[in-house]
Design a protein around this motif. Structure first.
Motif, PDB file in Angstrom:
ATOM      1  N   SER A   1      -3.913  70.054  51.095  1.00  0.00           N
ATOM      2  CA  SER A   1      -4.507  71.119  50.291  1.00  0.00           C
ATOM      3  C   SER A   1      -5.584  70.518  49.383  1.00  0.00           C
ATOM      4  CB  SER A   1      -3.437  71.806  49.441  1.00  0.00           C
ATOM      5  OG  SER A   1      -4.012  72.780  48.590  1.00  0.00           O
ATOM      6  N   ILE A   2      -6.838  70.827  49.665  1.00  0.00           N
ATOM      7  CA  ILE A   2      -7.967  70.324  48.875  1.00  0.00           C
ATOM      8  C   ILE A   2      -8.603  71.507  48.167  1.00  0.00           C
ATOM      9  CG2 ILE A   2     -10.183  69.122  48.953  1.00  0.00           C
ATOM     10  CD1 ILE A   2      -9.245  67.781  51.535  1.00  0.00           C
ATOM     11  N   LYS A   3      -8.527  71.522  46.843  1.00  0.00           N
ATOM     12  CA  LYS A   3      -9.029  72.653  46.071  1.00  0.00           C
ATOM     13  C   LYS A   3     -10.179  72.209  45.170  1.00  0.00           C
ATOM     14  CE  LYS A   3      -4.569  75.062  45.981  1.00  0.00           C
ATOM     15  NZ  LYS A   3      -3.497  75.631  45.134  1.00  0.00           N
ATOM     16  N   PHE A   4     -11.280  72.929  45.259  1.00  0.00           N
ATOM     17  CA  PHE A   4     -12.445  72.658  44.414  1.00  0.00           C
ATOM     18  C   PHE A   4     -12.417  73.599  43.202  1.00  0.00           C
ATOM     19  CE2 PHE A   4     -13.742  70.481  48.119  1.00  0.00           C
ATOM     20  CZ  PHE A   4     -14.813  69.656  47.801  1.00  0.00           C
ATOM     21  N   PRO A   5     -12.959  73.151  42.075  1.00  0.00           N
ATOM     22  CA  PRO A   5     -13.069  74.048  40.917  1.00  0.00           C
ATOM     23  C   PRO A   5     -14.121  75.114  41.182  1.00  0.00           C
ATOM     24  CG  PRO A   5     -14.236  71.999  40.501  1.00  0.00           C
ATOM     25  CD  PRO A   5     -13.507  71.815  41.809  1.00  0.00           C
ATOM     26  N   ASP A   6     -14.140  76.142  40.361  1.00  0.00           N
ATOM     27  CA  ASP A   6     -15.131  77.209  40.528  1.00  0.00           C
ATOM     28  C   ASP A   6     -16.549  76.646  40.417  1.00  0.00           C
ATOM     29  OD1 ASP A   6     -13.151  79.083  40.881  1.00  0.00           O
ATOM     30  OD2 ASP A   6     -13.051  79.589  38.751  1.00  0.00           O
ATOM     31  N   GLU A   7     -16.743  75.746  39.475  1.00  0.00           N
ATOM     32  CA  GLU A   7     -18.041  75.090  39.305  1.00  0.00           C
ATOM     33  C   GLU A   7     -17.960  73.702  39.936  1.00  0.00           C
ATOM     34  OE1 GLU A   7     -21.460  74.451  35.849  1.00  0.00           O
ATOM     35  OE2 GLU A   7     -19.388  74.874  35.285  1.00  0.00           O
ATOM     36  N   LYS A   8     -18.529  73.567  41.101  1.00  0.00           N
ATOM     37  CA  LYS A   8     -18.396  72.330  41.869  1.00  0.00           C
ATOM     38  C   LYS A   8     -19.389  71.276  41.388  1.00  0.00           C
ATOM     39  CE  LYS A   8     -16.972  75.067  45.845  1.00  0.00           C
ATOM     40  NZ  LYS A   8     -17.375  75.647  47.132  1.00  0.00           N
ATOM     41  N   ARG A   9     -18.910  70.022  41.362  1.00  0.00           N
ATOM     42  CA  ARG A   9     -19.754  68.910  40.931  1.00  0.00           C
ATOM     43  C   ARG A   9     -20.584  68.380  42.097  1.00  0.00           C
ATOM     44  NH1 ARG A   9     -18.678  66.781  36.189  1.00  0.00           N
ATOM     45  NH2 ARG A   9     -19.428  64.693  36.743  1.00  0.00           N
ATOM     46  N   ASN A  10     -21.733  67.839  41.755  1.00  0.00           N
ATOM     47  CA  ASN A  10     -22.560  67.140  42.738  1.00  0.00           C
ATOM     48  C   ASN A  10     -22.018  65.728  42.927  1.00  0.00           C
ATOM     49  OD1 ASN A  10     -24.525  69.364  42.678  1.00  0.00           O
ATOM     50  ND2 ASN A  10     -25.101  68.540  40.675  1.00  0.00           N
TER      51      ASN A  10
END
Length: 341
Positions: free
Chosen positions: A50-59
């Motif tokens: 399970s890989i979850k990204f935040p709403d504001e994704k980092r570069n």
């Protein structure tokens, strides 16, 4: 142990260096071509995690430094030299996260299948060694570059990232284009892209294609373009000046050491430091994490390392992580390899 191994070293030097090895021992050939269940038994497939990204994704910026080792640092900081050839890179590692095998600046252990450029890039971004079959290299075909692997590029592409690879050489060399397009469909910028875009003429090629000063200059332009898009971005950049044999010493680089290879490393250290400082001044920096890592240990022939290293020194590649949102539980005294990145 590989008995009766004959090594042919063939250097073709018209700006490029090629190192060939020929193994005579049939047991050795069997070991690199026979079926093994090791990866099958131990590999963790990212598709099942399970890989979850935040709403504001980092570069994410990944800077692969050709053949860059900690060895050229001074002993006090974890290097193998009596003096420090790469003080700027030392400062970056000391001020940011450096994963180390000891309590100083260090790095992962070197293992087979990770010890040349494309293998190092695959190992750090896919978590697997690159095992080339002796009965035919299928990695020149796009669809056959480790098609079953689930890589960093695959993860980022599925999460809406714009992806780019920049190299100062021919991206087809070693199958790099195939890997990055098969896993993430990266936009590719190489020496032929620069010529097509009118950034350089064909007769201006040097070394492997174009020098690192141009790589960093054009990387800034590409990053600015990526940052202006609405999606997050990741760019992987590979330097070339520090490639063996002896590296490429650019015009304007200082000649302060007795060997060209040291002077090339010293100049590369300054170039990387200036590039990082430029990134820190950009509006997108706060939302950007930077990883700097050597692609593999240097293949510089002769006694370049052994003649100056302190006795018993263990050569390792450089690494540092800048502007991470996470703090490592244990960054020092770790037993690990580049696969763990």
């Amino acid at each position: 142990m590989m008995e009766n191994i004959e090594v042919w070293q063939v250097y073709i030097f018209d700006g490029h260096s090629i190192h060939f090895s020929l193994a005579k021992n049939s047991k050795y050939i069997n070991r690199i071509s026979e079926y093994s269940s090791f990866i099958e038994n131990h590999y963790v497939d990212g598709r099942n995690v399970s890989i979850k990204f935040p709403d504001e994704k980092r570069n994410l910026i990944i800077l692969y430094l050709e053949s860059m080792e900690n060895t050229l640092m001074d002993i006090e900081n974890g290097g193998g030299w009596e003096y420090n050839v790469i003080p700027e890179l030392t400062e970056l590692a000391n001020e940011n996260i450096n994963f180390s095998h000891n309590n100083k600046i260090g790095s992962p252990h070197s293992i087979p299948g990770t010890e040349w450029t494309v293998a190092g890039m695959v190992a750090s971004s896919a978590g697997i060694p690159l095992k080339i079959p002796v009965n035919g290299n299928k990695y020149t075909e796009t669809g056959n570059f480790i098609p079953g692997a689930y890589t960093l590029g695959d993860v980022l592409k599925e999460n809406g990232y714009n992806l780019k690879l920049m190299v100062g050489s021919d991206a087809d060399f070693g199958g790099r284009r195939n890997y990055y397009q098969a896993h993430g469909n990266y936009e590719i910028f190489d020496v032929y892209t620069a010529i097509e875009k009118g950034k350089m003429r064909e007769d201006e090629q040097v070394w492997w294609g174009f020098e690192d000063s141009r790589l960093f200059e054009w990387a800034k332009e590409e990053i600015i373009d990526l940052a202006q898009r609405k999606e997050p971005f990741s760019i992987s950049i590979l330097t070339a000046n520090t490639h063996f044999i002896d590296g490429y010493l650019e015009n304007g680089a200082e000649n302060i050491y007795e060997s060209q290879y040291e002077n090339v490393h010293a100049h590369s250290s300054k170039q990387v430091y200036d590039f990082i400082n430029w990134l820190r001044e950009q509006d997108f920096y706060e939302m950007t994490t930077i990883i700097i890592i050597g692609d593999h240990r240097s293949m510089q022939p002769g006694e370049f390392y052994s003649s100056k290293m302190v006795p018993g020194y263990y050569r390792t590649i450089y690494n540092t992580i800048i502007n991470s949102t996470e703090e490592p539980i244990q960054s020092k005294n770790r037993d690990f390899t580049i696969l763990d990145f």
